[in-house]
Design a protein around this motif. Structure first.
Motif, short mmCIF file in Angstrom:
data_model
loop_
_atom_site.label_atom_id
_atom_site.label_comp_id
_atom_site.label_asym_id
_atom_site.label_seq_id
_atom_site.Cartn_x
_atom_site.Cartn_y
_atom_site.Cartn_z
N TRP A 1 4.59 49.02 24.51
CA TRP A 1 5.77 49.40 25.43
C TRP A 1 6.95 49.91 24.65
O TRP A 1 7.62 50.85 24.54
CB TRP A 1 6.25 48.44 26.62
CG TRP A 1 7.23 49.03 27.20
CD1 TRP A 1 7.24 49.96 28.31
CD2 TRP A 1 8.81 48.95 27.06
NE1 TRP A 1 8.47 50.25 28.94
CE2 TRP A 1 9.19 49.39 28.16
CE3 TRP A 1 9.48 47.96 26.26
CZ2 TRP A 1 10.76 49.51 28.12
CZ3 TRP A 1 10.83 47.98 26.29
CH2 TRP A 1 11.52 48.78 27.34
N THR A 2 7.10 49.04 23.60
CA THR A 2 8.50 49.47 22.55
C THR A 2 7.74 50.59 21.49
O THR A 2 8.77 51.26 21.28
CB THR A 2 8.56 48.04 21.51
OG1 THR A 2 7.50 47.85 20.67
CG2 THR A 2 8.94 47.10 22.31
N LEU A 3 6.72 51.00 21.50
CA LEU A 3 6.27 52.29 20.73
C LEU A 3 6.07 53.30 21.48
O LEU A 3 5.76 54.57 21.25
CB LEU A 3 4.87 52.01 20.16
CG LEU A 3 4.93 50.82 18.81
CD1 LEU A 3 3.48 50.59 18.65
CD2 LEU A 3 5.80 51.10 17.91
N GLY A 4 6.31 52.81 23.12
CA GLY A 4 6.26 54.40 23.86
C GLY A 4 4.82 54.47 24.42
O GLY A 4 4.54 55.61 24.96
N LEU A 5 3.98 53.57 24.27
CA LEU A 5 2.57 53.45 24.62
C LEU A 5 2.32 52.65 25.91
O LEU A 5 3.01 51.88 25.89
CB LEU A 5 1.85 53.17 23.27
CG LEU A 5 1.75 53.95 22.02
CD1 LEU A 5 1.34 53.40 20.95
CD2 LEU A 5 1.62 55.46 22.30
N GLU A 6 1.18 52.85 26.32
CA GLU A 6 0.71 52.22 27.50
C GLU A 6 -0.60 51.38 27.25
O GLU A 6 -1.49 52.04 26.76
CB GLU A 6 0.80 53.08 28.86
CG GLU A 6 0.34 52.48 30.32
CD GLU A 6 0.26 53.68 31.15
OE1 GLU A 6 -0.62 53.29 31.91
OE2 GLU A 6 0.82 54.62 31.16
N LEU A 7 -0.71 50.28 27.54
CA LEU A 7 -2.14 49.51 27.48
C LEU A 7 -3.12 50.22 28.85
O LEU A 7 -2.53 49.77 29.87
CB LEU A 7 -1.75 48.11 27.43
CG LEU A 7 -2.91 47.29 27.32
CD1 LEU A 7 -3.91 47.67 26.30
CD2 LEU A 7 -2.79 45.65 27.38
N VAL A 8 -3.99 50.57 28.54
CA VAL A 8 -5.16 51.02 29.43
C VAL A 8 -5.74 49.71 29.73
O VAL A 8 -6.04 49.49 30.74
CB VAL A 8 -5.70 52.10 29.10
CG1 VAL A 8 -6.84 52.37 30.15
CG2 VAL A 8 -4.78 53.39 28.82
N ASP A 9 -6.40 49.16 28.65
CA ASP A 9 -7.53 48.09 28.72
C ASP A 9 -7.65 47.22 27.39
O ASP A 9 -7.25 47.86 26.40
CB ASP A 9 -8.84 48.79 29.01
CG ASP A 9 -9.68 47.93 29.83
OD1 ASP A 9 -9.21 46.49 30.06
OD2 ASP A 9 -10.73 48.30 30.13
N VAL A 10 -7.88 46.28 27.60
CA VAL A 10 -8.31 45.35 26.43
C VAL A 10 -9.70 44.79 26.65
O VAL A 10 -10.19 44.32 27.61
CB VAL A 10 -7.32 43.88 26.20
CG1 VAL A 10 -7.85 43.19 24.91
CG2 VAL A 10 -5.96 44.34 25.95
N PHE B 1 -10.65 55.93 36.33
CA PHE B 1 -9.61 55.47 36.77
C PHE B 1 -9.52 53.89 36.99
O PHE B 1 -10.64 53.53 37.86
CB PHE B 1 -9.09 56.05 37.89
CG PHE B 1 -8.57 57.65 37.63
CD1 PHE B 1 -8.81 58.38 36.46
CD2 PHE B 1 -8.23 58.47 38.95
CE1 PHE B 1 -8.54 59.50 36.51
CE2 PHE B 1 -8.23 59.88 38.87
CZ PHE B 1 -8.03 60.49 37.46
N LYS B 2 -8.77 53.39 36.44
CA LYS B 2 -8.82 51.79 36.65
C LYS B 2 -7.44 51.38 37.42
O LYS B 2 -7.61 50.23 38.19
CB LYS B 2 -8.77 50.93 35.23
CG LYS B 2 -10.25 51.15 34.72
CD LYS B 2 -10.34 50.41 33.46
CE LYS B 2 -11.38 50.81 32.70
NZ LYS B 2 -12.41 49.29 32.83
N ARG B 3 -6.43 52.16 37.52
CA ARG B 3 -5.10 51.54 37.73
C ARG B 3 -4.31 52.62 38.72
O ARG B 3 -4.84 53.83 38.33
CB ARG B 3 -4.34 51.20 36.62
CG ARG B 3 -4.72 50.08 35.67
CD ARG B 3 -3.90 49.94 34.39
NE ARG B 3 -4.10 51.57 33.69
CZ ARG B 3 -3.20 52.19 33.00
NH1 ARG B 3 -2.17 51.41 32.70
NH2 ARG B 3 -3.33 53.39 32.47
N SER B 4 -3.71 52.29 39.31
CA SER B 4 -2.82 53.17 40.00
C SER B 4 -1.99 54.40 39.33
O SER B 4 -2.16 55.51 39.80
CB SER B 4 -1.76 52.43 40.88
OG SER B 4 -2.38 51.58 42.01
N GLN B 5 -1.65 53.79 37.99
CA GLN B 5 -1.03 54.75 37.19
C GLN B 5 -2.18 55.85 36.85
O GLN B 5 -1.50 57.03 36.49
CB GLN B 5 -0.48 54.16 35.91
CG GLN B 5 0.43 53.00 36.05
CD GLN B 5 -0.15 51.72 36.17
OE1 GLN B 5 -0.88 51.55 36.69
NE2 GLN B 5 0.64 51.04 35.32
#
Length: 168
Positions: free
Chosen positions: A30-39, A99-103
């Motif tokens: 988040w601090t890098l302006g990125l979103e985690l999709v999956d681990v 798609f995995k999430r609402s986003q």
């Protein structure tokens, strides 16, 4: 998010590794302006691989992956998720990922999507169209067929898989 492979961190709470890593990784990205999709955690012993899939609205670049890898490496070294060596991979999940999430649905509004259904609708197991609206319960598509278009509203429970239609 992925539940990983159900492995737990030895000597710690029985929380799956992927869930624990999600808690560590998400704020850093988040601090890098990125979103985690999956681990995703795969493999065993020193052949373990931690795959971190990232996204951002205008697309992920190699530089984004590099920055994320450099930021996550030291944080994961401190968290010490495994009692052995592992490989950290950071990448984009790709344009045609399910798609995995609402986003994921929200990001696709106005774009062509393909839906696989859990049961057929008017004899069709797949529907493609422009995603017009989405909420937690339903999606609304505009489907074009034989020079006519119609609107289809589907319960999210009816959808087995949804993804963007990629045209190259």
């Amino acid at each position: 998010m992925s539940k990983g492979n159900g492995l737990s961190i030895p000597g710690r709470s029985p929380q799956p590794v992927a869930d624990r890593l999600h808690e560590i990784i998400s704020p850093i990205l988040w601090t890098l302006g990125l979103e985690l999709v999956d681990v995703v955690c795969v493999g065993k012993g020193p052949r373990s691989v931690v795959r971190v899939l990232i996204a951002k609205p205008d697309g992920v670049s190699i530089t984004d992956c590099e920055q994320a890898h450099k930021a996550l490496g030291p944080a994961l070294d401190v968290a010490d998720p495994f009692p052995h060596a592992y490989t950290l991979e950071v990448s984009s999940p790709g344009l045609d990922r399910p798609f995995k999430r609402s986003q994921d649905y929200q990001r696709a509004i106005g774009k062509e999507v393909s839906l696989k259904l859990r049961q057929p609708l008017e004899g069709q197991w797949k529907i493609a169209g422009r995603l017009m609206q989405v909420d937690e319960e339903a999606v609304v598509l505009t489907v074009v067929a034989a020079r006519t278009s119609h609107t289809v509203k589907l319960s999210r429970d009816m959808i087995a898989e949804a993804k963007l239609v990629v045209k190259i």
